[in-house]
Design a protein around this motif. Structure first.
Motif, PDB file in Angstrom:
ATOM      1  N   ARG A   6      34.700  -8.729 -33.659  1.00 29.65           N
ATOM      2  CA  ARG A   6      34.328  -8.293 -32.587  1.00 29.65           C
ATOM      3  C   ARG A   6      33.000  -9.288 -32.175  1.00 29.65           C
ATOM      4  O   ARG A   6      31.881  -8.891 -32.882  1.00 29.65           O
ATOM      5  CB  ARG A   6      33.749  -6.673 -32.622  1.00 29.65           C
TER       6      ARG A   6
ATOM      7  N   GLY B  87      30.123 -10.277 -29.440  1.00 26.16           N
ATOM      8  CA  GLY B  87      29.543 -10.295 -28.121  1.00 26.16           C
ATOM      9  C   GLY B  87      28.565 -11.440 -27.701  1.00 26.16           C
ATOM     10  O   GLY B  87      29.194 -12.472 -27.034  1.00 26.16           O
ATOM     11  N   SER B  88      27.446 -11.497 -28.414  1.00 19.66           N
ATOM     12  CA  SER B  88      26.495 -12.306 -27.961  1.00 19.66           C
ATOM     13  C   SER B  88      26.584 -13.853 -28.116  1.00 19.66           C
ATOM     14  O   SER B  88      26.478 -14.738 -27.325  1.00 19.66           O
ATOM     15  CB  SER B  88      25.272 -12.118 -28.614  1.00 19.66           C
TER      16      SER B  88
ATOM     17  N   ARG C 217      21.946  -9.860 -24.996  1.00 20.37           N
ATOM     18  CA  ARG C 217      21.853  -8.820 -24.090  1.00 20.37           C
ATOM     19  C   ARG C 217      20.667  -8.368 -23.623  1.00 20.37           C
ATOM     20  O   ARG C 217      19.859  -8.714 -24.631  1.00 20.37           O
ATOM     21  CB  ARG C 217      22.700  -7.643 -24.577  1.00 20.37           C
TER      22      ARG C 217
ATOM     23  N   LYS D 196      30.083  -5.471 -23.322  1.00 20.76           N
ATOM     24  CA  LYS D 196      29.157  -4.422 -23.030  1.00 20.76           C
ATOM     25  C   LYS D 196      27.950  -5.073 -22.241  1.00 20.76           C
ATOM     26  O   LYS D 196      27.389  -6.101 -22.752  1.00 20.76           O
ATOM     27  CB  LYS D 196      28.709  -3.590 -24.288  1.00 20.76           C
TER      28      LYS D 196
ATOM     29  N   ASN E  31      31.333  -0.569 -25.033  1.00 22.11           N
ATOM     30  CA  ASN E  31      30.422   0.558 -25.927  1.00 22.11           C
ATOM     31  C   ASN E  31      30.541   1.980 -25.093  1.00 22.11           C
ATOM     32  O   ASN E  31      30.231   2.980 -25.581  1.00 22.11           O
ATOM     33  CB  ASN E  31      29.169   0.287 -26.282  1.00 22.11           C
TER      34      ASN E  31
ATOM     35  N   MET F  83      31.017  -9.446 -36.925  1.00 17.54           N
ATOM     36  CA  MET F  83      30.238  -9.667 -35.528  1.00 17.54           C
ATOM     37  C   MET F  83      29.870 -11.081 -35.555  1.00 17.54           C
ATOM     38  O   MET F  83      30.188 -11.843 -36.279  1.00 17.54           O
ATOM     39  CB  MET F  83      29.292  -8.539 -35.302  1.00 17.54           C
ATOM     40  N   SER F  84      28.940 -11.438 -34.295  1.00 24.00           N
ATOM     41  CA  SER F  84      28.628 -12.952 -34.223  1.00 24.00           C
ATOM     42  C   SER F  84      27.868 -13.189 -35.558  1.00 24.00           C
ATOM     43  O   SER F  84      28.453 -14.342 -35.630  1.00 24.00           O
ATOM     44  CB  SER F  84      27.521 -12.670 -33.415  1.00 24.00           C
TER      45      SER F  84
HETATM   46  C1  LIG Z   1      27.717  -4.933 -29.451  1.00 23.33           C
HETATM   47  C2  LIG Z   1      28.770  -4.786 -30.739  1.00 23.33           C
HETATM   48  C3  LIG Z   1      29.172  -5.895 -31.122  1.00 23.33           C
HETATM   49  C4  LIG Z   1      28.968  -7.492 -30.845  1.00 23.33           C
HETATM   50  O1  LIG Z   1      27.663  -7.444 -31.426  1.00 23.33           O
HETATM   51  P1  LIG Z   1      27.228  -9.125 -31.491  1.00 23.33           P
HETATM   52  O2  LIG Z   1      26.195  -9.156 -32.219  1.00 23.33           O
HETATM   53  O3  LIG Z   1      26.876  -9.240 -29.757  1.00 23.33           O
HETATM   54  O4  LIG Z   1      28.339  -9.871 -31.564  1.00 23.33           O
HETATM   55  C5  LIG Z   1      30.331  -5.639 -32.234  1.00 23.33           C
HETATM   56  N1  LIG Z   1      30.720  -4.254 -32.409  1.00 23.33           N
HETATM   57  C6  LIG Z   1      30.151  -3.283 -32.019  1.00 23.33           C
HETATM   58  C7  LIG Z   1      30.552  -1.775 -32.377  1.00 23.33           C
HETATM   59  C8  LIG Z   1      28.907  -3.447 -31.210  1.00 23.33           C
HETATM   60  O5  LIG Z   1      28.533  -2.290 -30.393  1.00 23.33           O
END
Ligand SMILES: *Cc1c(COP(=O)(O)O)cnc(C)c1O
Length: 225
Positions: free
Chosen positions: A215, A217-218, A224, A30, A51, A199-200
């Motif tokens: 999941r 992302g960062s 972001r 995202k 997202n 997540m991260s």
């Molecule tokens: C943004 C997001 C992530 C990733 O988060 P990070 O902290 O960047 O790894 C995972 N799951 C959902 C639902 C998100 O909205």
């Protein structure tokens, strides 16, 4: 660190967890440009999470125009006026929490595409600001979803409360794993194989507690804006 190095680092961390279950990595892209996604893809990453529906659809169309076929997961909230776009473009919806949305996705999934993979989102930390069902609502919603032929129920997803301490985190993940195990037991004939949590920042703990999909992302794409 480059995206490719970050990706390799995360994959190594997942491996180090030495989990008995298989664990997949969803790269959460995202707000990130297609050039970043392309780098991850060239390093072997195939599954991406978005997202926002329109942003996701734009990226999906761009990759399709390049003849690159990735696996796209919607991980943000889904309103009923966007279900058609999602049914037409995405491969997975991880945030299903209402039968009305499920019925629309089922009706709008194009005939030539495989059934849409869905996860039921559980509001496991019981936060008012979060979407997702309460654990007590799971049995009823799951029973409705498995009746819909154009959806394929694959499991559960949760976004636990941020900044919980380690003990709370662990308890929350374990609660999700218990719900997931119950769901698998209830529907042995369904392909229920995905517990999306971690997540991260809490990925390793989630895997130790039974996550099958993290999941991230960062930690791959950088912070972001
Ligand atoms: C943004 C997001 C992530 C990733 O988060 P990070 O902290 O960047 O790894 C995972 N799951 C959902 C639902 C998100 O909205």
């Amino acid at each position: 660190m480059t995206i490719v190095q970050n990706l390799q680092h995360i994959l190594a961390q997942i491996k180090q967890c030495d989990a008995t279950q298989a664990v997949r990595l969803l790269a959460v892209s995202k707000t990130k440009p297609v050039s970043d996604i392309l780098q991850a893809y060239q390093a072997g990453q195939c599954a991406f999470g978005e997202n926002y529906v329109q942003e996701g659809v734009d990226k999906i169309n761009w990759f399709a125009s390049q003849n690159i076929h990735l696996e796209w997961h919607l991980i943000g909230p889904l309103q009923s006026n966007k279900t058609k776009l999602v049914a037409e473009h995405f491969d997975w919806v991880q945030t299903l929490d209402r039968i009305k949305i499920a019925e629309r996705l089922n009706a709008q999934r194009p005939a030539q595409r495989a059934a849409l993979n869905v996860l039921i989102q559980v509001n496991i930390s019981n936060e008012e600001s979060k979407s997702g069902i309460q654990p007590e609502q799971l049995a009823v919603l799951a029973a409705q979803i498995v009746q819909l032929p154009r959806l394929r129920l694959r499991g559960l997803m949760a976004i636990p409360q941020a900044n919980a301490d380690i003990t709370q985190q662990k308890e929350t993940f374990e609660k999700m794993t218990a719900l997931f195990n119950q769901l698998q037991k209830r529907y042995p004939e369904q392909p229920i194989d995905t517990l999306s949590m971690g997540m991260s920042d809490d990925m390793q703990m989630a895997i130790q507690c039974g996550s099958t999909m993290v999941r991230v992302g960062s930690a791959i794409f950088g912070l972001r804006n």
